[in-house]
Motif scaffolding. Sequence first.
Motif, PDB file in Angstrom:
ATOM      1  N   MET A 182      -6.975  26.650  50.402  1.00 39.83           N
ATOM      2  CA  MET A 182      -6.750  26.460  51.828  1.00 39.83           C
ATOM      3  C   MET A 182      -7.625  25.326  52.353  1.00 39.83           C
ATOM      4  N   GLU A 183      -7.104  24.645  53.316  1.00 37.79           N
ATOM      5  CA  GLU A 183      -7.844  23.577  53.973  1.00 37.79           C
ATOM      6  C   GLU A 183      -8.712  24.160  55.094  1.00 37.79           C
ATOM      7  N   LYS A 184      -9.716  23.411  55.478  1.00 39.06           N
ATOM      8  CA  LYS A 184     -10.647  23.857  56.513  1.00 39.06           C
ATOM      9  C   LYS A 184      -9.918  24.248  57.797  1.00 39.06           C
ATOM     10  N   ASP A 185      -8.975  23.434  58.241  1.00 45.85           N
ATOM     11  CA  ASP A 185      -8.254  23.736  59.484  1.00 45.85           C
ATOM     12  C   ASP A 185      -7.494  25.056  59.396  1.00 45.85           C
ATOM     13  N   LEU A 198     -10.115  27.858  59.777  1.00 46.11           N
ATOM     14  CA  LEU A 198     -10.658  27.970  61.138  1.00 46.11           C
ATOM     15  C   LEU A 198      -9.783  28.837  62.033  1.00 46.11           C
ATOM     16  N   LYS A 199      -8.509  28.950  61.727  1.00 47.19           N
ATOM     17  CA  LYS A 199      -7.601  29.793  62.516  1.00 47.19           C
ATOM     18  C   LYS A 199      -8.006  31.262  62.466  1.00 47.19           C
ATOM     19  N   PHE A 200      -8.737  31.641  61.434  1.00 40.73           N
ATOM     20  CA  PHE A 200      -9.161  33.028  61.282  1.00 40.73           C
ATOM     21  C   PHE A 200     -10.528  33.307  61.909  1.00 40.73           C
ATOM     22  N   TRP A 218     -18.588  31.084  55.416  1.00 37.98           N
ATOM     23  CA  TRP A 218     -17.354  31.524  54.770  1.00 37.98           C
ATOM     24  C   TRP A 218     -16.396  30.345  54.591  1.00 37.98           C
ATOM     25  N   VAL A 219     -16.227  29.534  55.638  1.00 38.03           N
ATOM     26  CA  VAL A 219     -15.356  28.363  55.556  1.00 38.03           C
ATOM     27  C   VAL A 219     -15.861  27.415  54.469  1.00 38.03           C
ATOM     28  N   GLU A 220     -17.148  27.138  54.475  1.00 37.48           N
ATOM     29  CA  GLU A 220     -17.720  26.218  53.485  1.00 37.48           C
ATOM     30  C   GLU A 220     -17.522  26.737  52.067  1.00 37.48           C
ATOM     31  N   GLY A 275     -14.533  26.731  46.859  1.00 37.01           N
ATOM     32  CA  GLY A 275     -14.175  27.692  45.822  1.00 37.01           C
ATOM     33  C   GLY A 275     -15.376  28.333  45.158  1.00 37.01           C
ATOM     34  N   ASP A 276     -16.399  28.618  45.934  1.00 32.95           N
ATOM     35  CA  ASP A 276     -17.643  29.177  45.406  1.00 32.95           C
ATOM     36  C   ASP A 276     -17.434  30.583  44.843  1.00 32.95           C
TER      37      ASP A 276
END
Length: 111
Positions: A1-4, A7-9, A39-41, A46-47
Amino acid sequence: MEKDDLLKFCRYYHGEKTAPKKITVSQNDTAFWETEKKWVELTCIGDDSLGNMLDEYLEAGLCDFSQTDDTPATLKAVLFNRYGYWLGGYGLKEDAKQFKTFYTKEYLKQM
């Protein structure tokens, strides 16, 4: 998933470099902002630690918790992990009981 897409979540973090002033008024809101940012980062890179936190979340018996609130399980897992670090420490099962109340009353509250 992309950052944008991620961010919706998010309820608190919207891609800012620093927490907005309205967030920094509340200690919980600041922690939620920081947790969502992390979480986003982690998701974007893919950490592997996300998988470990998800395993912990599932082991605590939270797999069926609040499945209809549009918050991804991996985000809830990170929130649970941070809850255990900051406020828990009573064991996974006991922390899970307390986390449910904290999540519902604090995280899902209207900003």
